[in-house]
Design a protein around this motif. Sequence first.
Motif, short mmCIF file in Angstrom:
data_model
loop_
_atom_site.label_atom_id
_atom_site.label_comp_id
_atom_site.label_asym_id
_atom_site.label_seq_id
_atom_site.Cartn_x
_atom_site.Cartn_y
_atom_site.Cartn_z
N PHE A 1 25.99 38.19 63.33
CA PHE A 1 26.91 38.41 64.44
C PHE A 1 26.14 39.01 65.61
O PHE A 1 25.24 39.83 65.43
CB PHE A 1 27.99 39.39 63.96
CG PHE A 1 29.07 39.72 64.95
CD1 PHE A 1 29.67 38.75 65.74
CD2 PHE A 1 29.52 41.04 65.07
CE1 PHE A 1 30.68 39.07 66.62
CE2 PHE A 1 30.55 41.37 65.95
CZ PHE A 1 31.12 40.38 66.72
N LEU B 1 26.97 40.95 69.37
CA LEU B 1 27.97 41.60 70.20
C LEU B 1 27.38 41.87 71.58
O LEU B 1 26.36 42.54 71.71
CB LEU B 1 28.40 42.93 69.57
CG LEU B 1 29.47 43.72 70.32
CD1 LEU B 1 30.82 43.01 70.25
CD2 LEU B 1 29.59 45.14 69.74
N ALA C 1 30.59 37.79 70.20
CA ALA C 1 31.81 38.36 70.80
C ALA C 1 31.40 39.16 72.02
O ALA C 1 30.34 39.79 72.05
CB ALA C 1 32.57 39.24 69.82
N ALA D 1 36.39 44.34 67.29
CA ALA D 1 35.15 43.74 66.79
C ALA D 1 34.56 44.59 65.67
O ALA D 1 33.95 44.07 64.74
CB ALA D 1 34.14 43.58 67.92
N TYR E 1 33.97 34.90 70.88
CA TYR E 1 35.25 35.59 70.70
C TYR E 1 35.28 36.81 71.61
O TYR E 1 34.28 37.20 72.21
CB TYR E 1 35.43 36.04 69.25
CG TYR E 1 35.42 34.92 68.24
CD1 TYR E 1 36.61 34.33 67.81
CD2 TYR E 1 34.22 34.46 67.68
CE1 TYR E 1 36.62 33.31 66.88
CE2 TYR E 1 34.22 33.43 66.75
CZ TYR E 1 35.41 32.87 66.35
OH TYR E 1 35.41 31.85 65.41
N HIS E 2 36.46 37.43 71.72
CA HIS E 2 36.60 38.71 72.40
C HIS E 2 37.26 39.75 71.49
O HIS E 2 36.66 40.70 71.06
CB HIS E 2 37.41 38.57 73.69
CG HIS E 2 36.68 37.90 74.81
ND1 HIS E 2 36.62 36.53 74.95
CD2 HIS E 2 35.95 38.42 75.83
CE1 HIS E 2 35.89 36.23 76.02
NE2 HIS E 2 35.48 37.36 76.58
N ARG E 3 38.54 39.52 71.20
CA ARG E 3 39.33 40.44 70.38
C ARG E 3 39.71 39.79 69.06
O ARG E 3 39.87 38.56 69.00
CB ARG E 3 40.61 40.85 71.12
CG ARG E 3 40.40 41.40 72.52
CD ARG E 3 41.76 41.57 73.20
NE ARG E 3 41.64 41.86 74.61
CZ ARG E 3 41.74 43.07 75.16
NH1 ARG E 3 41.92 44.13 74.38
NH2 ARG E 3 41.64 43.24 76.47
N PHE E 4 39.92 40.62 68.05
CA PHE E 4 40.27 40.14 66.72
C PHE E 4 41.55 40.84 66.26
O PHE E 4 41.56 42.05 66.03
CB PHE E 4 39.14 40.41 65.73
CG PHE E 4 37.82 39.81 66.12
CD1 PHE E 4 37.43 38.58 65.62
CD2 PHE E 4 36.96 40.47 67.00
CE1 PHE E 4 36.21 38.01 65.99
CE2 PHE E 4 35.74 39.92 67.37
CZ PHE E 4 35.37 38.68 66.86
N GLY F 1 36.65 42.20 63.12
CA GLY F 1 35.73 41.06 63.17
C GLY F 1 34.50 41.23 62.31
O GLY F 1 34.23 40.41 61.42
N TRP F 2 33.73 42.31 62.56
CA TRP F 2 32.49 42.50 61.82
C TRP F 2 32.70 42.69 60.33
O TRP F 2 31.94 42.11 59.53
CB TRP F 2 31.70 43.65 62.43
CG TRP F 2 30.47 44.05 61.64
CD1 TRP F 2 30.13 45.29 61.22
CD2 TRP F 2 29.41 43.19 61.20
NE1 TRP F 2 28.94 45.26 60.54
CE2 TRP F 2 28.47 43.99 60.51
CE3 TRP F 2 29.17 41.82 61.31
CZ2 TRP F 2 27.31 43.47 59.94
CZ3 TRP F 2 28.01 41.29 60.74
CH2 TRP F 2 27.10 42.11 60.07
#
Length: 348
Positions: A117, A119, A95, A102, A38-41, A106-107
């Motif tokens: 996870f 990063l 990500a 993130a 992923y990149h952005r959430f 995300g987190w």
Amino acid sequence: MSRFRRLFPVAGLVFGLLAGPALAQDARSLSGASILMYHRFGENTVPSTNIRLEQFDAHIAELKSGPYHVMSLPEIVAKLKSGEKLPDRAVAITADDAYISAFTEGWPRLKKAGIPFTLFVATEPVTSKLKGYLTWDQIRQMKAEGVTIGAHSHRHPSLPALGPDKAREDLETSMALFEKELGEKPSLFAWPFGEWDAHTLKLVKQIGYSVAFGQHSGVAHSQHDMFWLPRFPMNEHFGSVERVRQALNSLPLPVTDVEPADVLVKLGQTQNPPILRFTVAPGIERLNQMVCYTGEGKQLTPKLIGERRYEMHAPDALKPPRDRISCSVPSSQQSRFRWFGIQFTVMK
């Protein structure tokens, strides 16, 4: 349009070109891991690198309710490097870039679900306190809470385009900042844009990374080169639960003797499109059902030129800055596919 193209229309796969370990006598038993990227959430103004929160919530629900074994990326890497068998449907979540979402979106969701996870941090925007990125304090907090921190270069350049000296400078700057801010050097690296070539691959090894990951779909396995392990990219356009489920149920398609020997295509200097050749490991079935596509969705015809050896070329020249060829083979297990692919770095 085939089901393969509906689910993965642009997510190419990268598999190794350089010499790697010998392939198993019967690759059907080869275990692997699906790594989601992923990149952005919830940053809905940038759909190409964003996953909507309702989509991400659905992904987490699938991971929690399905037949998957979610593991930390370092644990998966350790088993891949040792050759220890992974559980079926092993999964890791990653990500790239260290966008603020993130940390804020995300987190927290992954932590609540008990999902590990990783990063991958590009250090320049963090160090310069660029708006929309995490701070070093936030990264330290995530690390203290159990997040694995990997490297994603300093300025997030196309490393092959920098040239040898500037590429080394960027990587060494990044490594020094990690040591300064986190007190240790990361061992995991993710290629910016998924772009590499033979020279930068050697450079990443020399800098001290133990593994590196691309931005191409595929299943990581123990006989894959450890310096361009695949990941399944997720974004708004290709983030349906159906696509996630297909990625998480995928199987390795191990190959060897890949040609050309380097993924770098220099316009006017190297053959374009390149002729792709590879040999599929023993034991893989249904090779007569192999389908291959370019990143733009144009179909290629695999031609059998030897025992389990195939040749193909794209119908049109590859375009800068990158292009992909991806292949899938249906496995004997219902609704599960084997994946192989390659991403070419295309430079003017």
